[in-house]
Design an enzyme around this catalytic site. Structure first.
Site, PDB file in Angstrom:
ATOM      1  N   SER A 103       0.809  -1.209   0.000  1.00 15.38           N
ATOM      2  CA  SER A 103       0.000   0.000   0.000  1.00 15.38           C
ATOM      3  C   SER A 103       0.849   1.269   0.000  1.00 15.38           C
ATOM      4  CB  SER A 103      -0.963  -0.044   1.193  1.00 15.38           C
ATOM      5  OG  SER A 103      -1.932   0.952   1.107  1.00 15.38           O
ATOM      6  N   ASP A 242      -2.492   6.344  -3.481  1.00 16.51           N
ATOM      7  CA  ASP A 242      -1.314   5.721  -2.876  1.00 16.51           C
ATOM      8  C   ASP A 242      -0.826   4.601  -3.789  1.00 16.51           C
ATOM      9  OD1 ASP A 242      -3.305   3.854  -2.397  1.00 16.51           O
ATOM     10  OD2 ASP A 242      -2.565   3.310  -0.420  1.00 16.51           O
ATOM     11  N   ASP A 244      -1.087   1.410  -4.073  1.00 18.31           N
ATOM     12  CA  ASP A 244      -1.974   0.394  -4.652  1.00 18.31           C
ATOM     13  C   ASP A 244      -3.340   0.962  -5.002  1.00 18.31           C
ATOM     14  OD1 ASP A 244      -2.853   0.650  -2.014  1.00 18.31           O
ATOM     15  OD2 ASP A 244      -3.388  -1.461  -1.826  1.00 18.31           O
ATOM     16  N   ASP A 246      -5.836   2.243  -3.399  1.00 12.82           N
ATOM     17  CA  ASP A 246      -7.072   1.998  -2.652  1.00 12.82           C
ATOM     18  C   ASP A 246      -7.411   3.157  -1.726  1.00 12.82           C
ATOM     19  OD1 ASP A 246      -5.189   1.604  -0.656  1.00 12.82           O
ATOM     20  OD2 ASP A 246      -6.011  -0.299   0.044  1.00 12.82           O
TER      21      ASP A 246
END
Length: 447
Positions: A103, A242, A244, A246
């Site tokens: 992440s 960010d 990833d 999400d």
């Protein structure tokens, strides 16, 4: 059954260090494969996505080996956002989805998180069962039942087309100048393409991943670069994802940030006016600002709080039948559209609000005045339990007495790093600083 390996968002660690080693990834893949493909079952498929970290190649191959060894057929998506894995798991009728990402963490870290066939992250109970399988001897498939693996090229495109279907029909972004910061991460191709195809003038930032620059001075945790781009290009708005994709942070036309609380407040108010907010309820974590709770209450809406972690937000939403939730950090969950936080979809909903109302980003991104909030992190060594120290507990009790009725105190262990997070909110900023500093000092002494 308790979990030791899984944290609040899957398994995480420093690459090539336990538990993020090739050996552990192989065994974890085999354990997950055995959980989702009981002995003697058919050959279900699993989709694997990743972000742009260098270690993603290593972990992807190791997971593939483990999963195919138990008879799972693997479809490799390449770099795609985490929410794309949730979507494609359902869309492609897979028994399991896997995302390789840490992440918002730096490139040295990586992680593995699993999605069930419904596209939602696994429950604590399912993760505990996988850990139990991992701890024993994992039975491989018979030689003739070993799974196959192949790379598919249209996964990202499928996700991008789906993203566009969530945008209001007939609405376009023509005339809007949008900075999109992809954090040199998983959405570096998907996000700019979706925005351009919807008509926006796109100014991309953080779209040159090299394996080591994910989240490096860019993205939702470092929005300064995007803010500079907004001001330099005279953009109408900035969207910061960010690594990833999400989570999301919005920047107004001056480059000023709006966090997840402000984004949720806007969406909740709009959805309530449109009759779309189920039961007048927004789900957010204990970290969300007291100002958000007051904003909702003044409109006859309710805030349902959960533990920290978007998975717990989603679980509460599913139990209660609610359709909007998220975290202050920028995870925005809209279960009408997605099974997990999706930064790109949330960004599109914000842009839709701009296009439909004709209002500036700065007008939409400031729904309420925040109550002063102070958050400090204290790192501790492995094996220590500073919150159990009598001295720390005494200081916390004293702080709770001092804040009683005047504010809010939250102290918790991070689920992904060896950190104690000390957060307090209070209108009296002097009292706020005193309380947090005293607790931080006590925790440091005990750590």
């Amino acid at each position: 059954m308790t979990r030791k390996l899984f944290g609040t968002d899957g398994v995480r660690g420093t690459a090539n260090t336990h538990p993020m080693t090739a050996e552990m990834a192989l065994r974890l893949g085999a354990a997950a494969g055995r959980y989702f493909r009981p002995v003697g079952a058919g050959s279900p498929r699993v989709v694997i996505g990743k972000d742009t970290r260098l270690s993603g190649y290593m972990l992807e191959n190791a997971l593939t080996a483990g999963l195919t060894s138990t008879g799972m057929n693997v479809l490799l998506l390449g770099p795609v956002p985490t929410p794309a894995v949730g979507f494609l798991t359902r869309s492609m009728r897979a028994a399991l989805g896997v995302m390789i990402s840490a992440s918002h963490n730096p490139h040295e870290d990586n992680g593995i998180k699993f999605f069930g066939p419904d596209g939602f992250k696994l429950s604590d109970e399912a993760e505990a069962e996988i850990e139990a399988i991992l701890a024993g001897e994992i039975q491989p498939a018979q030689p003739g039942n070993i799974g196959r693996a192949k790379r598919i090229e249209d996964g990202r495109g499928r996700y991008q087309e789906y993203c566009k279907t969530t945008f209001p029909s007939g609405l376009r972004l023509d005339g809007l100048k949008v900075v999109i910061d992809c954090a040199n991460g998983a959405a570096y191709r998907a996000a700019p393409e979706v925005l351009w195809e919807l008509g926006a003038e796109v100014i991309p930032v953080g779209v040159e991943p090299n394996g080591k620059n994910i989240n490096l001075r860019c993205g939702s945790t470092h929005p300064q670069a995007a803010g500079e781009a907004v001001r330099a290009h005279g953009a109408d708005v900035g969207i910061c994802l960010d690594g990833d994709a999400d989570r999301v942070i919005i920047l107004d036309e001056t480059g000023k940030e709006a966090d997840g609380d402000q984004i949720m407040a806007l969406f909740a108010a709009r959805w309530a006016d449109e009759g779309r907010l189920r039961d007048g309820t927004l789900v957010a974590t204990v970290m969300s600002n007291l100002g958000l709770e007051r904003f909702l209450g003044a409109r006859g809406l309710r805030l349902e709080r959960t533990p920290v972690g978007d998975r717990y937000v989603v679980e509460a939403m599913r139990r209660g039948g609610w359709n909007l939730g998220g975290e202050q950090s920028g995870h925005i969950v809209m279960t009408d559209f997605a099974t997990t936080g999706d930064g790109l979809l949330a960004g599109l909903q914000f842009l839709a609000a701009m296009a439909q109302t004709g209002r500036r980003a700065s007008d939409l991104a400031r729904s309420f005045e925040t109550v002063p909030q102070l958050l400090q992190n204290v790192r501790y060594a492995a094996g220590q339990e500073p919150l159990k120290a009598p001295g720390v507990q005494a200081v916390i009790r004293d702080a709770e007495v001092r804040l009683n009725g005047a504010g809010r105190l939250l102290i918790r262990k991070s689920g992904t790093e060896p950190l104690i997070r000390v957060m307090a909110e209070c209108e009296d900023e002097a009292l706020l600083r005193d309380v947090v500093e005293e607790i931080v000092a006590a925790v440091r002494d005990a750590a």
